[in-house]
Design a protein around this motif. Sequence first.
Motif, mmCIF file in Angstrom:
data_model
loop_
_atom_site.group_PDB
_atom_site.id
_atom_site.type_symbol
_atom_site.label_atom_id
_atom_site.label_comp_id
_atom_site.label_asym_id
_atom_site.label_seq_id
_atom_site.Cartn_x
_atom_site.Cartn_y
_atom_site.Cartn_z
ATOM 1 N N TYR A 177 0.830 -1.192 0.000
ATOM 2 C CA TYR A 177 0.000 0.000 0.000
ATOM 3 C C TYR A 177 0.873 1.253 0.000
ATOM 4 N N GLN A 178 1.947 1.233 0.779
ATOM 5 C CA GLN A 178 2.826 2.388 0.861
ATOM 6 C C GLN A 178 3.600 2.607 -0.437
ATOM 7 N N GLN A 179 3.895 1.536 -1.163
ATOM 8 C CA GLN A 179 4.684 1.630 -2.373
ATOM 9 C C GLN A 179 3.827 1.615 -3.631
ATOM 10 N N GLN A 180 2.542 1.767 -3.502
ATOM 11 C CA GLN A 180 1.634 1.620 -4.627
ATOM 12 C C GLN A 180 1.962 2.626 -5.729
ATOM 13 N N LEU A 181 1.966 2.133 -6.945
ATOM 14 C CA LEU A 181 2.262 2.955 -8.107
ATOM 15 C C LEU A 181 0.967 3.459 -8.726
ATOM 16 N N TYR A 182 1.061 4.527 -9.493
ATOM 17 C CA TYR A 182 -0.103 5.098 -10.151
ATOM 18 C C TYR A 182 0.214 5.361 -11.613
ATOM 19 N N LEU A 183 -0.838 5.388 -12.429
ATOM 20 C CA LEU A 183 -0.705 5.713 -13.838
ATOM 21 C C LEU A 183 -1.080 7.177 -14.049
ATOM 22 N N PRO A 184 -0.521 7.801 -15.094
ATOM 23 C CA PRO A 184 -0.902 9.189 -15.382
ATOM 24 C C PRO A 184 -2.410 9.301 -15.664
#
Length: 145
Positions: free
Chosen positions: A21-28
Motif C-alpha cells: 500500500y505504501q509503495q503503490q504505483l499510479y498511472l498518469p
Amino acid sequence: MFDLCCLDYLIASQLNKKQKYQQQLYLPIDFAQQIFDLELILEDESINIESVRKLLDLYRMACEYYGQFNSEKHTLFIRKTQQILMMEQVQKLIFQPRPDNPKQMLRTLKQNMSIQYSLKIQDLTRQEEDIQRRLMLRKLGKENF
C-alpha cells in the motif's frame, strides 16, 4: 503450534499488504489517451524512435502498475511490449546505423535492452512469489491435519 504458525503467517501477510500500500504505483491521468495516440502513430509508416520510446515507457509503467495487483493486464502489457519490439519498422529504427550520432544510438540500444531485462526480472519475480505463496499454503494445509 498451529496457532503460532497461523499468527506468524497473518502478521507477515499484513506487513506485506501495508508495504504494498505504501509503495503503490499510479498511472498518469491521461494514460489511456497517450497510449491510444502513440499506437496510432505506430501504425503509421512515419514512426519515429521518440514515439516508440514513449510508448514503451507507458507500457513499462502499466506493467509495474498492474503487476502490483497481479492483474491479467500485466501480462497484456508485457505482450504488447514484446510485439512492438518485434515489429519490423521498430527493429529498423532501433538497429538503424546512425553515423551522425553513434552515442545516441548506443544509448537507445541500452535503454531498449534495459526495458527487456526489467520485464524479464519482473516476470521471474512474480513466478518466484507465486511459488513461495503456494509452498506456504501447502505447509499450512499439512499442519491442519
